[in-house]
Enzyme design. Structure first.
Site, PDB file in Angstrom:
ATOM      1  N   ASP A   1       0.843  -1.195   0.000  1.00 56.93           N
ATOM      2  CA  ASP A   1       0.000   0.000   0.000  1.00 56.93           C
ATOM      3  C   ASP A   1       0.879   1.246   0.000  1.00 56.93           C
ATOM      4  OD1 ASP A   1       0.815  -0.619   2.687  1.00 56.93           O
ATOM      5  OD2 ASP A   1      -0.653   0.832   3.430  1.00 56.93           O
TER       6      ASP A   1
ATOM      7  N   GLU B   1      -0.031  -1.006   5.845  1.00 53.45           N
ATOM      8  CA  GLU B   1       1.107  -0.576   6.668  1.00 53.45           C
ATOM      9  C   GLU B   1       1.145   0.929   6.835  1.00 53.45           C
ATOM     10  OE1 GLU B   1       5.140   0.858   7.568  1.00 53.45           O
ATOM     11  OE2 GLU B   1       3.942   1.203   5.764  1.00 53.45           O
TER      12      GLU B   1
END
Length: 226
Positions: free
Chosen positions: A137, A204
């Site tokens: 991400d 994350e």
């Protein structure tokens, strides 16, 4: 009488201080002696370096895969109302198409729908496994900053010897590097001695409360000790 008592107390105090300092000095000498013995008995690490291994890598394929990974806009917003999930499903599907050997040999478990956990079984179950981790991400583009980029942030432009875009360093490069390396090793017939886990988080950038935490809890529930 008062003066005599004062002098006596002072003498006792000085005597105690000398004993304390003497004790500290003895401890310090002992530590120095231990360090000297260990230093003199240390043989040092071997100066022999492992033999270099030449690896043939399809650089063009790696570059194009990295470029494509950047183009999939896996943006973490941290806000359920604005969070798009389709790009994450697309990214997982893309890894299946691009790295079929990894999916077939290792197998994939999806944690919290989009975080990926691969398990590469080792030949020696007596050895503790290891876990290699990355995340795919990325953070959003600040509104109005699009013109500040040398190239569009999700273009995956390849020029000047670089792949440009959001996630090129943090951290899609880590994911791609692992998938490429494992693919190459599988093609060479390699089997690890100890089990290897590949953990690719999908949130994350907003704390990892679903991905990293979920993977940790999953491994713990399986009795896995790294």
């Amino acid at each position: 009488m008062g003066v005599s008592l004062l002098n006596s107390n002072k003498h006792i105090h000085n005597s105690q201080m000398r004993k304390i300092l003497l004790s500290l000095g003895l401890v310090l000498c002992l530590l120095i002696a231990v360090l000297l013995v260990r230093t003199l008995s240390f043989s040092g690490a071997s100066s022999e370096l492992p033999e270099m291994v030449s690896v043939d890598v399809d650089e063009e394929r790696v570059v194009q895969n990295m470029s494509r990974a950047i183009q999939i806009q896996t943006v973490s917003t941290g806000d359920p109302e604005t969070q798009e999930t389709a790009p994450f499903a697309e990214y997982v599907a893309w890894t299946r198409e691009t790295y079929p050997e990894v999916h077939e040999q290792l197998g994939l478990e999806l944690i919290a729908e989009h975080s990926m956990l691969f398990t590469w079984a080792g030949s020696n179950t007596d050895l503790k496994p290891i876990l290699l981790t990355a995340h795919y991400d990325v953070v959003p583009i600040a509104p109005g900053s699009e013109g500040d980029w040398s190239y569009p942030p999700f273009s995956g432009t390849v020029t000047g010897g670089y792949v440009w875009g959001r996630g090129a360093l943090d951290d899609k490069s880590g994911v791609i590097a692992m998938l490429e390396a494992v693919t190459l090793l599988i093609e060479q017939g390699f089997t690890p001695e100890r089990t290897i886990y590949l953990s690719f988080g999908h949130d994350e950038e907003v704390g990892g409360n679903l991905g990293a935490k979920g993977i940790t809890e999953h491994l713990r529930s399986q009795g896995v000790q790294l």
